[in-house]
Scaffold this motif. Structure first.
Motif, PDB file in Angstrom:
ATOM      1  N   SER A 192      17.452 -16.554   3.684  1.00 52.31           N
ATOM      2  CA  SER A 192      17.124 -17.923   4.111  1.00 52.31           C
ATOM      3  C   SER A 192      16.331 -17.922   5.417  1.00 52.31           C
ATOM      4  CB  SER A 192      18.394 -18.759   4.297  1.00 52.31           C
ATOM      5  OG  SER A 192      19.258 -18.154   5.242  1.00 52.31           O
ATOM      6  N   GLY A 193      16.289 -16.760   6.103  1.00 53.56           N
ATOM      7  CA  GLY A 193      15.504 -16.632   7.324  1.00 53.56           C
ATOM      8  C   GLY A 193      14.075 -16.237   7.015  1.00 53.56           C
ATOM      9  N   ALA A 194      13.283 -16.049   8.051  1.00 49.58           N
ATOM     10  CA  ALA A 194      11.857 -15.763   7.873  1.00 49.58           C
ATOM     11  C   ALA A 194      11.620 -14.303   7.506  1.00 49.58           C
ATOM     12  CB  ALA A 194      11.110 -16.100   9.157  1.00 49.58           C
ATOM     13  N   PHE A 195      10.576 -14.090   6.702  1.00 50.60           N
ATOM     14  CA  PHE A 195      10.048 -12.747   6.468  1.00 50.60           C
ATOM     15  C   PHE A 195       8.721 -12.703   7.210  1.00 50.60           C
ATOM     16  CE2 PHE A 195       7.366  -9.692   4.268  1.00 50.60           C
ATOM     17  CZ  PHE A 195       8.203  -8.605   4.085  1.00 50.60           C
ATOM     18  N   VAL A 196       8.687 -11.969   8.322  1.00 50.44           N
ATOM     19  CA  VAL A 196       7.513 -11.958   9.203  1.00 50.44           C
ATOM     20  C   VAL A 196       6.809 -10.616   9.083  1.00 50.44           C
ATOM     21  CG1 VAL A 196       6.694 -12.184  11.576  1.00 50.44           C
ATOM     22  CG2 VAL A 196       8.641 -13.547  10.789  1.00 50.44           C
ATOM     23  N   GLU A 197       5.521 -10.652   8.754  1.00 49.39           N
ATOM     24  CA  GLU A 197       4.762  -9.422   8.531  1.00 49.39           C
ATOM     25  C   GLU A 197       3.779  -9.183   9.658  1.00 49.39           C
ATOM     26  OE1 GLU A 197       1.715  -7.467   5.223  1.00 49.39           O
ATOM     27  OE2 GLU A 197       2.571  -9.467   4.919  1.00 49.39           O
ATOM     28  N   LEU A 239      11.638  -8.476   9.950  1.00 46.60           N
ATOM     29  CA  LEU A 239      10.317  -8.166  10.497  1.00 46.60           C
ATOM     30  C   LEU A 239       9.777  -6.952   9.755  1.00 46.60           C
ATOM     31  CD1 LEU A 239       8.073  -8.576  12.628  1.00 46.60           C
ATOM     32  CD2 LEU A 239       9.372  -7.048  14.144  1.00 46.60           C
ATOM     33  N   PHE A 240       8.626  -7.110   9.115  1.00 45.57           N
ATOM     34  CA  PHE A 240       8.013  -6.031   8.344  1.00 45.57           C
ATOM     35  C   PHE A 240       6.831  -5.474   9.129  1.00 45.57           C
ATOM     36  CE2 PHE A 240       4.948  -4.881   4.762  1.00 45.57           C
ATOM     37  CZ  PHE A 240       5.511  -3.633   4.554  1.00 45.57           C
ATOM     38  N   LEU A 241       6.981  -4.263   9.637  1.00 43.94           N
ATOM     39  CA  LEU A 241       5.937  -3.594  10.409  1.00 43.94           C
ATOM     40  C   LEU A 241       5.141  -2.695   9.465  1.00 43.94           C
ATOM     41  CD1 LEU A 241       7.944  -2.600  13.624  1.00 43.94           C
ATOM     42  CD2 LEU A 241       6.429  -4.573  13.301  1.00 43.94           C
ATOM     43  N   ASP A 242       4.044  -3.227   8.933  1.00 50.83           N
ATOM     44  CA  ASP A 242       3.225  -2.478   7.983  1.00 50.83           C
ATOM     45  C   ASP A 242       2.272  -1.551   8.735  1.00 50.83           C
ATOM     46  OD1 ASP A 242       2.312  -1.669   5.548  1.00 50.83           O
ATOM     47  OD2 ASP A 242       1.106  -3.451   5.143  1.00 50.83           O
ATOM     48  N   GLU A 243       1.964  -0.415   8.122  1.00 53.59           N
ATOM     49  CA  GLU A 243       1.076   0.593   8.724  1.00 53.59           C
ATOM     50  C   GLU A 243       1.566   0.987  10.123  1.00 53.59           C
ATOM     51  OE1 GLU A 243      -0.728   1.891   6.715  1.00 53.59           O
ATOM     52  OE2 GLU A 243      -1.253   0.406   5.224  1.00 53.59           O
ATOM     53  N   ILE A 244       2.853   1.271  10.225  1.00 56.21           N
ATOM     54  CA  ILE A 244       3.467   1.628  11.508  1.00 56.21           C
ATOM     55  C   ILE A 244       2.859   2.909  12.074  1.00 56.21           C
ATOM     56  CG2 ILE A 244       5.348   2.975  10.466  1.00 56.21           C
ATOM     57  CD1 ILE A 244       5.895   0.625  13.392  1.00 56.21           C
ATOM     58  N   GLY A 245       2.337   3.768  11.214  1.00 56.25           N
ATOM     59  CA  GLY A 245       1.750   5.026  11.667  1.00 56.25           C
ATOM     60  C   GLY A 245       0.478   4.846  12.469  1.00 56.25           C
ATOM     61  N   ALA A 281       9.853  -0.931   8.112  1.00 51.08           N
ATOM     62  CA  ALA A 281       8.535  -0.386   8.441  1.00 51.08           C
ATOM     63  C   ALA A 281       7.942   0.283   7.215  1.00 51.08           C
ATOM     64  CB  ALA A 281       8.641   0.608   9.595  1.00 51.08           C
ATOM     65  N   ALA A 282       6.614   0.370   7.191  1.00 52.22           N
ATOM     66  CA  ALA A 282       5.935   1.027   6.073  1.00 52.22           C
ATOM     67  C   ALA A 282       4.724   1.789   6.598  1.00 52.22           C
ATOM     68  CB  ALA A 282       5.495   0.001   5.029  1.00 52.22           C
ATOM     69  N   THR A 283       4.390   2.863   5.900  1.00 53.34           N
ATOM     70  CA  THR A 283       3.207   3.637   6.285  1.00 53.34           C
ATOM     71  C   THR A 283       2.690   4.434   5.097  1.00 53.34           C
ATOM     72  OG1 THR A 283       2.336   5.297   7.817  1.00 53.34           O
ATOM     73  CG2 THR A 283       4.596   5.608   7.046  1.00 53.34           C
ATOM     74  N   ASN A 284       1.378   4.669   5.102  1.00 49.04           N
ATOM     75  CA  ASN A 284       0.790   5.562   4.093  1.00 49.04           C
ATOM     76  C   ASN A 284       0.574   6.965   4.662  1.00 49.04           C
ATOM     77  OD1 ASN A 284      -1.307   5.151   5.839  1.00 49.04           O
ATOM     78  ND2 ASN A 284      -2.781   4.468   4.315  1.00 49.04           N
ATOM     79  N   LYS A 285       1.019   7.171   5.895  1.00 45.75           N
ATOM     80  CA  LYS A 285       0.856   8.458   6.551  1.00 45.75           C
ATOM     81  C   LYS A 285       2.142   9.288   6.461  1.00 45.75           C
ATOM     82  CE  LYS A 285      -2.697   7.094   9.863  1.00 45.75           C
ATOM     83  NZ  LYS A 285      -3.123   7.062  11.277  1.00 45.75           N
TER      84      LYS A 285
END
Length: 457
Positions: A192-197, A239-245, A281-285
């Motif tokens: 019910s809370g925010a999904f922040v990218e 909190l979604f930290l994309d490309e964290i690398g 967090a997400a990364t392609n590295k």
């Protein structure tokens, strides 16, 4: 539309016409309100809820087509039945293109009018019910696939979503890392809370700190107002930290501190602000390689990598490709009628499985859209797929494919031999004698190999 009696707005600049339509509709237990001009229509709509409009085309001032256009621009959802004493085919076609439900000529046939009204209200009721149902369903697309890898990911999501553990999602570009993050959020108690990218690679280094932690008014040139950062926006959510690398060393240090203390300090501020946010967090590295190269903090890696989830590329789960392709084609058909008559043959789906898909799911979706639009027939076959989706492979990728696909030594050896011969034939412009000499075998053996492996130019 609720259980109340439907409200119909009758618009005509002739009072006698409005009275006549009112009598007919009120006899059928509809609530009727009237308007004699376009301006009056929008005055009434600011206070009244309307389920259907009977709209005259010829009115003083704003005519019916202009009113219809404005209704659509302002997102009024009720159906509109156009009525005109000057009706012709051109006007009817124009009204339909503008979104009118129906077009009736004056004087209206009573039965024809009432049937159109009932049909329009029924459609409005169904549309409203569908919107209510959709509003109660998650907007996150389903994770498609029944391969062992995808089943494992779904099982992991179900298990970890209920916790507050941090998750690190890894995988190549286009594999669906964000979708995994969204489903973790959707199935969590934070849904019910925010999904922040935050795309760490897309934001300049000098702006990333302000983006993540916010800033106070006057903190730097251009900071005219206080800004709430992504950590605060995600308070109570994810909190979604994309490309964290791709995050700078300075930003890594501050994110680490925020995770350790569950608090942030805005740029230009001194007050600690507590935040309750789950970080994915997400990364392609390969972050281990990045750590060894001195590009990523090992302590931050261990903070983020509590639950690792790896999303494999499509070439590692080819059995999921047909379901993904059919689902995306169905999605396109829901958006555009052009795709509704198109489908894949079994051979077309098998051909999709044989492609490399270096861009993964994202590339597959683009290919399905291209095939749906450009295929010669309504059935997308293997020839369509091979002519419109073939992408170059790196040499290492082709070897990886063989290792993934072949389960026996003999199968791998024969496939590798075929691949080797094809490469050498291409290098020698398909001159068989020259190729045989280059790879040090007899020309007759070369012909035998080509026949064995069904190799043709």
């Amino acid at each position: 539309m609720s259980n109340r009696e439907p409200t119909i707005m009758v618009t005509d600049d002739e009072k006698s016409i409005r009275n006549s339509l009112r009598e007919i509709l009120e006899f059928e237990d509809y609530r009727v309100i009237e308007a004699e001009s376009g301006d009056q229509i929008f005055e009434i709509l600011s206070d009244e809820s309307v389920d259907l409009m009977l709209l005259d085309i010829k009115m003083k001032g704003m005519d019916g087509i202009e009113v219809l256009t404005r209704l659509k621009e302002e997102n009024y959802r009720f159906p509109v039945i156009m009525i005109s004493g000057h009706g012709n085919i051109e006007i009817a076609v124009e009204a339909t293109k503008k979104g009118a439900f129906d077009f009736i000529q004056k004087p209206p046939d009573l039965n024809r009018l009432l049937v159109s009204v009932r049909n329009a209200l029924d459609q409005q009721r169904l549309s409203e019910e569908n919107r209510n149902i959709r509003s109660q369903l998650p907007e996150v697309p389903e994770i498609i696939g029944e391969s062992p890898a995808i089943k494992k990911i779904k099982k992991t999501i179900d298990k970890v979503a209920k916790t507050n553990s941090r998750v690190l999602v890894t995988g190549e570009n286009g594999t669906g890392k964000e979708l995994v993050a969204r489903w973790i959020h959707e199935k969590s108690q934070r849904s019910s809370g925010a999904f922040v990218e935050v795309n760490c690679a897309a934001i300049p280094t000098e702006l990333l700190e302000s983006e993540l932690f916010g800033h106070e008014k006057g903190a730097f040139t251009g900071a005219h107002d206080q800004r709430i950062g992504k950590f605060e926006q995600g308070d109570g959510g994810t909190l979604f930290l994309d490309e964290i690398g791709d995050m700078s060393a300075d930003a890594q240090a501050k994110v680490l501190r925020a995770l350790q203390e569950s608090a942030i300090i805005r740029v230009g501020g001194s007050k600690k602000i507590s935040v309750d946010v789950r970080v994915i967090a997400a990364t392609n590295k390969d972050l281990i390689e990045e750590i060894e190269a001195g590009n990523f903090r090992e302590d931050l890696y261990h903070r983020l990598n509590v639950i690792p989830i790896h999303v494999p590329p499509l070439r590692k789960r080819r059995e999921d490709i047909p379901a993904l392709a059919k689902r995306w084609l169905n999605h396109l058909a829901e958006e555009d009628v052009l795709f509704s008559a198109v489908s894949f043959s079994d051979e077309g789906l098998e051909a999709l499985k044989q492609q490399h898909w270096s861009g993964n799911v994202r590339e597959l979706q683009n290919a399905v859209e291209r095939l749906g639009l450009l295929a010669e027939d309504d059935i997308i076959g293997a020839e369509d797929v091979e002519s419109m989706t073939r992408t170059p492979k790196k040499k290492s990728d082709q070897t990886d494919d063989l290792l993934d696909q072949k389960t026996t030594f003999q199968g791998f050896k024969e496939s590798a031999e075929r691949l080797f011969l094809l490469r050498k034939l291409e290098e020698n412009d398909w001159n068989i004698s020259q190729t045989a000499e280059a790879i040090d075998i007899q020309r007759s053996h070369m012909y035998n190999k080509m026949k064995k492996y069904n190799i043709e130019r």
